[in-house]
Enzyme design. Sequence first.
Site, mmCIF file in Angstrom:
data_model
loop_
_atom_site.group_PDB
_atom_site.id
_atom_site.type_symbol
_atom_site.label_atom_id
_atom_site.label_comp_id
_atom_site.label_asym_id
_atom_site.label_seq_id
_atom_site.Cartn_x
_atom_site.Cartn_y
_atom_site.Cartn_z
ATOM 1 N N SER A 113 0.754 -1.144 -0.126
ATOM 2 C CA SER A 113 -0.036 0.148 0.011
ATOM 3 C C SER A 113 0.861 1.326 -0.117
ATOM 4 O O SER A 113 1.769 1.431 -0.961
ATOM 5 C CB SER A 113 -1.023 -0.068 1.175
ATOM 6 N N ASP A 239 -9.582 -5.290 -4.967
ATOM 7 C CA ASP A 239 -9.177 -4.200 -4.095
ATOM 8 C C ASP A 239 -9.915 -2.990 -4.480
ATOM 9 O O ASP A 239 -10.164 -2.354 -5.324
ATOM 10 C CB ASP A 239 -7.438 -3.852 -4.334
ATOM 11 N N HIS A 267 -7.711 -5.405 -0.185
ATOM 12 C CA HIS A 267 -6.680 -4.706 0.301
ATOM 13 C C HIS A 267 -6.420 -5.049 1.746
ATOM 14 O O HIS A 267 -6.329 -4.403 2.696
ATOM 15 C CB HIS A 267 -6.973 -3.205 0.399
#
Length: 294
Positions: A113, A239, A267
């Site tokens: 991320s 995601d 995610h």
Amino acid sequence: MPQLTANGITLEYDTFGDPADPALLLVMGLGAQMTAWDPGLCQLLVDKGFHVIRFDNRDAGLSQSFDDHPVDAAAVMAGDASSAPYKLADMADDAAALLAELGIDRAHVVGASMGGMIVQELLIRHPDRLLSACSIMSTTGDTTVGASTPEAMAALQAPPPQTAEEAGEAAVRASRVIGSTGFPFDEERVRAAGKASFERARRPMGFVRQFAAIIASGDRTEGLRSVTVPTLVIHGEADPLLNVSGGKATAAAIPNSRLLVIPGMGHDLPAPAWPQIVDAIADNAARAGSSATV
């Protein structure tokens, strides 16, 4: 866990495996602590022959706080990052300095991320420090890719919990929105991780400052076009927080990169996907053709 001073700030870190093995640095995401790299996942990487290093980014966990740098939280959440006290480039410099302080000449790096964004900055700013790189569930900073659904953005901006119990329930709620839909949901594990994270450190304004750093750092696409380090991009097809288009754009920008899209992954890093992720990281690292120097 040990601490050291790197790039002029204090960073908390720990390690897994044999220091004689090639170093692999793990970089975590927005507001997350290094403990979000599950020890089980770290052990799988050790089993592949890596010396694994994880650390708390600045303003997260037990690393140095920037609470003495005011930030306009309302403006940041509205997209105005002019009050950001640092950028992702500074966080990449932290990671490079950490390696230097540990006496590591070159390392494999993996970021998730925001951590993937930091790894991208490392590729641009410190390519001589990297043997290979992996950007997981991340994006280039191009605002036309990697968009969030309204529900995922709402989960990201939920009010911070005030107790460990609230943190556990908040983690479950968030995971139900942004987590993987194609893998079993381990509610108790997610709840326990949320509680443990709260009990280890609580840094709500650090989250805001890191979010400001993301916004303030802009688009890395052009910088990524000059990358020559073997790079792997991993993204979940499902995601909702950073759409898979962000991963595809990252891979498209980096010459000779490899793209792994995992169906059903959101995610997060679901345990059933760890073997596939670890195998891909090891295969990409093998493209470097050399080992880290410690």
